[in-house]
Every structure is written in C-alpha cells, then in structure tokens.
Enzyme design. Sequence first.
Site, PDB file in Angstrom:
ATOM      1  CG  HIS A  30      40.494  37.767  36.742  1.00 34.73           C
ATOM      2  ND1 HIS A  30      39.320  37.153  37.109  1.00 34.73           N
ATOM      3  CD2 HIS A  30      40.864  37.194  35.580  1.00 34.73           C
ATOM      4  CE1 HIS A  30      38.993  36.255  36.206  1.00 34.73           C
ATOM      5  NE2 HIS A  30      39.918  36.256  35.265  1.00 34.73           N
ATOM      6  CD  GLU A  32      37.448  37.711  39.793  1.00 33.29           C
ATOM      7  OE1 GLU A  32      37.618  36.485  39.793  1.00 33.29           O
ATOM      8  OE2 GLU A  32      38.048  38.479  39.020  1.00 33.29           O
TER       9      GLU A  32
END
Length: 313
Positions: A251, A213
């Site tokens: 995150h 990511e």
Amino acid sequence: MAIFLNKDSKVLVQGMTGSEGTKHTRRMLASGTQIVGGVNPRKAGQSVDFDGTQVPVFGSVAEGMEATGADVTVIFVPPKFCKGAVFEAVDAGIGLAVVITEGIPVHDTAAFWAHAQATGNKTRIIGPNCPGLITPGQANAGIIPSDITKPGRIGLVSKSGTLTYQMMYELRDIGFSSAVGIGGDPIIGTTHIDALKAFEADPDTDVIVMIGEIGGDAEERAADFIREHVTKPVVGYVAGFTAPEGKTMGHAGAIVSGSSGTAAAKKEALEAVGVKVGKTPSETAQIIRTALTGATQGEEAGVPSQSMAPTAP
C-alpha cells in the site's frame, strides 16, 4: 446484526458498466446483495442484464437514490475521475460510499474526505484502495469473495485486502459478523477506531480481529482507543516485520521512516493494552479461536463480556 451493511442495504454501483464494475456487480448480486442501480451519465436510461437480473443505469447518484432509495454506493471509477465521483455521492447525501479504486492521488482523497466532513459528514467513506466490506449471508459491497466464509461471531477490520481474505478463510468454519477492509493509503475514510467502536456496540460480535501493517500510527491510536473503550477481546496482526526502511511495501501508506511506523512498535503498543498479537496469520487465527471459546464460555457462565477482555497492564 452487522456493522455498516446489512440485508436491507440498497446498493448503487458507480462505474457499473466498466469492466471491473460489471465483474464485481455480478459477484455482489450472486452473494445476495440488493444492487438497485448503476451510475453512468453517458448510459443513463439503459439497463444491464446480469444473468437474468436487469439493473437500471442512472445519470447521477442523486437520481439513483430518488428512484430506488439506495443508501450505499460502491465506486469503481478510474482514479482521475474518482474525486468527482465521491463528491457526487457526498453531495447526494448517501449514507455509505465504498471507494474500491486504487491509485487515487493523496490530495484528491484529502479533498473528498474534507468535503464529506464540511457537509456534515453524513456520508461514511470506506477506502480508498480497499476491498470493501461484507456481512456474510446478508450483503457484500466491494470485491471480497463471498464464498470463503459464513455468518459468525467474529468482527474483522483490516488495512490489507489479501490478509482480509486469508483471515476469513482461516476461520471459515466459525464465520464473521462483518468484515471491513479499510484500505492502506496514507489518507482513508473509516479507520480502525471507527470499526472497533461499531463492533464493540454490535451484540452479535464476540471477538474483534484487527489487522494492521507498517506505516503511520493508526494502530497505536487504535491501541489507545482499545484501552479506554473496548471491553471485548481484541486479537491483532501486523504485517511487515521484515520490511526494509524507506521502501514502500504494498500500500501507498506502508512505509517505515526511521523508528516511526515499524511493525515491532505497533505490536508493542497493542500488547501494552492487552491485545494478543500473532506472529503469522495462521497463529493469529488460532489465538482468535481461543479468545472466542473464552468469550462464549464466559457468556454461558453468566460472566460479563468485559471480564473476558484483555486487561491493560
């Protein structure tokens, strides 16, 4: 075979008597994991009943290891106590510490990771802020649902818990050797590279899928490692192509700063070493199916697995 976790793993749960620890201990037991004890100094000497299975509670990780031979601990301790919990696990010399807890301050993670290295790095840390890992049909350490897949020949390493579950479900008919959720915080223990190295050495893994990511350069560094050391086919997916610059997405480590850490840059780095990168999870799953078919046909024809791997330009 499997990586990091197997049917012989004996698991302690730090925080087992809390709400999350209790819920997921029950799920881990139901999936066949050998949960040999919990750790809570305030409830040492007690036991907890999980649908007829009595699990003892120990006062420390060291005590639990001595009594049961445990070699894995799964940590569900609240963030402000998590640094101490990991220090305790490391000082006890346990082989694997899976830190599920999210919201741990980065300086606390840096402290326990540095402590693990300073003590000889005998303890592999996975996480924090991760779903843990599973070897289907053998053991489950964390919160990954065990009923969405089966044993198979695909190895999975992922920053994202949700995408771990989705990829396992997309390929549930094929199955996985092991799936490892490494977490997406700025500082983590086990990395993509660590998992790639283990899957490369695992004779029961034919194809590796790597999910990344935005944020940081972990995927770029993994690409360099793949170029030099991985012979098995690797398929990738990078989440965050539409993420706005400067905004944390999901995150704590998923943030784009200027030209650094973009999904496009990571995709480019992976494709430069021959990794096929899907645009969506479903497309990625289809690429994996194709890669797995190619690897299997190559083995049946007596072609070395390296010939089936992507070739760097």
